[in-house]
Design an enzyme around this catalytic site. Structure first.
Site, PDB file in Angstrom:
ATOM      1  N   GLU A 526       0.827  -1.206   0.000  1.00 11.45           N
ATOM      2  CA  GLU A 526       0.000   0.000   0.000  1.00 11.45           C
ATOM      3  C   GLU A 526       0.861   1.256   0.000  1.00 11.45           C
ATOM      4  O   GLU A 526       0.522   2.251  -0.668  1.00 11.45           O
ATOM      5  CB  GLU A 526      -0.953  -0.006   1.193  1.00 11.45           C
ATOM      6  N   HIS A 529       2.082   1.955  -3.475  1.00 13.04           N
ATOM      7  CA  HIS A 529       1.072   2.531  -4.369  1.00 13.04           C
ATOM      8  C   HIS A 529       1.220   4.049  -4.482  1.00 13.04           C
ATOM      9  O   HIS A 529       0.841   4.636  -5.497  1.00 13.04           O
ATOM     10  CB  HIS A 529      -0.333   2.196  -3.868  1.00 13.04           C
ATOM     11  N   GLU A 586      -0.578  -2.588  -9.404  1.00 12.85           N
ATOM     12  CA  GLU A 586      -0.559  -3.629  -8.375  1.00 12.85           C
ATOM     13  C   GLU A 586       0.739  -4.424  -8.413  1.00 12.85           C
ATOM     14  O   GLU A 586       1.279  -4.802  -7.366  1.00 12.85           O
ATOM     15  CB  GLU A 586      -1.762  -4.558  -8.550  1.00 12.85           C
ATOM     16  N   ASP A 590       3.424  -4.785  -5.401  1.00 17.15           N
ATOM     17  CA  ASP A 590       3.934  -6.057  -4.891  1.00 17.15           C
ATOM     18  C   ASP A 590       5.461  -6.079  -4.917  1.00 17.15           C
ATOM     19  O   ASP A 590       6.111  -6.539  -3.972  1.00 17.15           O
ATOM     20  CB  ASP A 590       3.404  -7.218  -5.741  1.00 17.15           C
TER      21      ASP A 590
END
Length: 689
Positions: A526, A529, A586, A590
């Site tokens: 997160e 991101h 995403e 990761d």
């Protein structure tokens, strides 16, 4: 976001009356099935490991091979994984709260969410009513005599019933001034999952289109139309939706904030769409609008062209369909069954409909998540868990800061701005500081369809009421029991609902290596991101503003292109490739999360002499870290659902979230004794953060 959200209850319904007290009393007498509590979760499942597989060849098959063999997909699901295991446990605990509130409420909030759940569970009453709840809306559509009345009708139905047509209207932060909330107009109007389902010529898309038209026809017949009328209407629906799909911006383009930001005055919008009366729409919605962001001007032009080209009867068929489709799951069983036959079986391969108690639990959570969520948190999320999570987040923030500072491809100027953004992160853990006020939402125990309608109106009004007011930085977008997490670029905050802070993601009884591999990577994910291909375009205040040097931005895009090409090659089902650009954010998160959590783990282990060399269950600390990461992604997915996800989901499937990321991290190959050139330890790898 760490994982895609489950679908919520389709909004849009009408109040029903004339229900007897005897019928109300039947709700709980018949609606309490015997349900076995799911087993407790574990954070390291040694039985899941398939030791016949070489971890250097296929780490996902090694870490999850036996789990996949021993956990087939239940008939009422399209996929089943460790996320779903935890989701089922949370759903069961929610269900027990809802049953208690439906039968013996103790507080006003329990009366409200208990009544919502009880009304949802009363399928016999819905069967008795049939399509009657739709009649007021259908009558309004039938009364339209001129295309110029469609805008007003749209506003009236959104305002009174929570059902809109053709597009989406709401509010959001201004990309250029994140302190402002402005009106937003977005593309929409489709019932299939994506524009590509209408436009692509491969056999699967053609087959789905044919079955979709058949489904629409069957639903119209259930509504009372003749088969001939229903076929004509279904063809009109497909024609109009195809035209809207042609005007929509593709998902990958929508990832670019610059491409979805077009401030316009109402006059400018009207000039783009002379056949749609926007003044009438906003007046009927009771929302005076003088300017707004139009995310896709091309789409509203396509909408205008189709309104001009289609006949009034065709447009009315389209609106009748979307009214019916929005409320189908709150109608009688024949509507529910036909809706499932297409959206469940055809689109996703789901074999049987989920039991009513599970659907009603999910729908109540979607409608009143911060009402039932208060009681759920008290029962399932102790203060110590929140405090421990706060410590982990602080550790990961420190590790990400060190990671940024150590990048060899980024200049000092850009690093300084990245550190400013990281320091400005807001961390929200577990549940909101201030709970949502549901006092204006009217819930009736005898009105399932009406409850859904009023919930949709409540949500719409709550969204539109934000326009012109200060941004609420404490607001959450997920309910506390949700198994997920997310980053909000406009808020520059990271959000971890209590629902995910449990095994297999988080267990304060297990060794740090497993926790850092699981919840640690979620936290790092997160945070990253904020620096992925989308988040990196927002500054520390949440504005779309470049904080990069041109040279650094070019280097960044070179690295993200490496990831996009890598994931383009992956096939979740034979012949269906992932879209590396769609999943880029995403995958980048990761990639960064795995690196950052690894660094944070070793900082933690260094505090205890000998901890880094300690083995547990025959595995080193690094090996347990990677197993902890991989095992949260153990899953089985139906081919049909995997194909839908490949076209629409910005998240990669679990197999590629594991293998695609560990092969980009040399520490993995070293931990497992792989040789350079092995599939999981390639000579060339991709790394961004």
């Amino acid at each position: 976001m760490f994982k895609p959200l489950a679908a919520a209850l389709a909004a849009g319904a009408f109040a029903v009356s004339g229900i007897s007290a005897q019928q109300i009393q039947l709700v709980n007498a018949d609606a309490a099935p015997t349900i076995t509590a799911p087993k407790a979760g574990i954070s390291m499942d040694l039985s899941a490991i398939d030791k016949t597989v070489n971890p250097c060849d296929d780490f996902y098959a090694y870490a999850c091979g036996n789990w996949k063999k021993n956990n087939p997909i239940p008939a009422d699901k399209t996929r089943y994984g460790r996320f779903d295991e935890l989701g089922e446990r949370n759903r069961y605990t929610l269900y027990t709260l809802l049953e208690q509130a439906a039968n013996n409420p103790k507080t006003p909030l329990q009366v409200k969410y208990g009544n919502y759940y009880a009304a949802c569970m009363n399928q016999p009453l819905a069967d008795q009513l049939g399509a009657k709840p739709l009649q007021p809306g259908l009558a309004r559509i039938a009364a339209v005599t001129d295309k110029k009345q469609i805008a007003k009708l749209n506003g009236e139905m959104e305002s009174a019933d929570g059902v809109g047509f053709f597009y989406g209207f709401g509010s959001g932060q201004d990309q250029q001034d994140s302190t402002k909330v402005i009106p937003q107009l977005g593309q929409g109007g489709l019932a299939l999952p994506d524009r590509d389902y209408y436009l692509k010529d491969e056999a699967r898309s053609k087959d789905i289109r044919g079955k979709y038209v058949d489904h629409v026809q069957k639903m119209f017949v259930l509504l009372g139309d003749t088969p001939e009328q229903a076929k004509t209407e279904a063809d009109a629906v497909m024609k109009i939706e195809t035209a809207l799909a042609e005007g929509q911006m593709p998902r990958v383009e929508m990832r670019d904030p610059a491409k979805r930001y077009h401030l316009m005055t109402l006059t400018q919008l009207q000039q783009l769409t002379p056949d749609f009366q926007w003044n009438d729409y906003f007046a009927a919605l009771h929302r005076p609008v003088t300017s707004l962001n139009v995310s896709s001007p091309k789409f509203v032009q396509a909408l205008n062209a189709e309104i001009d080209a289609a006949s009034l009867d065709e447009l009315k068929s389209y609106m009748r369909w979307h009214l019916l489709n929005a409320g189908a799951n709150a109608l009688s069983q024949p509507f529910i069954d036909e809706n499932f036959a297409f959206n469940g079986k055809v689109l996703t391969g789901q074999q049987v409909l989920a039991p009513l108690w599970r659907r009603c639990t999910m729908q109540t959570d979607a409608a009143l998540g911060e009402a039932v969520g208060q009681d759920w948190v008290n029962a399932n999320f102790p203060p110590a868990a929140k405090q421990n999570m706060s410590v982990l987040v602080a550790d990961l923030e420190k590790a990400l800061g060190q990671d940024i500072q150590g990048l060899d491809w980024m200049s000092d100027a850009t690093k300084a701005q990245a550190q400013v953004k990281l320091a400005a992160f807001r961390n929200k853990i577990g549940y909101p500081e201030t709970w949502r006020d549901y006092s204006k939402l009217d819930v009736k125990r005898d009105d399932r369809f009406g409850n859904a309608r009023r919930t949709a109106v409540f949500s719409q009004n709550r969204t539109l009421d934000k326009i012109g007011k200060p941004v609420d930085e404490k607001e959450w977008s997920m309910s506390p029991p949700t198994v997920n997490a997310y980053y909000n670029p406009g808020m520059n905050d990271i959000n971890f609902p209590a629902g995910i802070l449990q095994p297999p993601f988080y267990d304060f009884k297990i060794d740090p290596a497993v926790n850092f591999g699981a919840i640690g990577v979620v936290i790092g994910h997160e945070m990253t991101h904020g620096f992925d291909d989308q988040g990196s375009k927002y500054d520390a205040q949440g504005n779309v503003k470049s904080w990069w040097t041109a040279e650094d931005r070019a280097k960044f895009e070179q690295r993200t292109d490496c990831e996009a090409k890598e994931f383009d090659a992956f096939e979740p089902v034979p012949g269906v490739h992932l879209n590396g650009k769609l999943t880029l954010g995403e995958n980048t998160a990761d990639n960064g999360g795995l690196h950052v959590a690894y660094a944070a783990l070793h900082t933690e282990l260094a505090k205890t002499p000998g901890a880094e060399s300690r083995k547990i269950d025959g595995y080193t600390q690094d090996q347990r870290y990677f197993l902890g990461y991989a095992q949260v992604w153990c899953e089985n997915t139906r081919p049909e659902a995997a194909e839908v996800a490949a076209k629409t989901d910005p998240h990669s499937p679990g197999r590629f979230r594991v293998n695609g990321e560990v092969q980009n991290f040399d520490k993995f190959g070293e931990a497992w004794g792989c040789k350079k050139g092995d599939p999981m330890f390639p000579v060339n790898s991709c790394r961004v953060w």
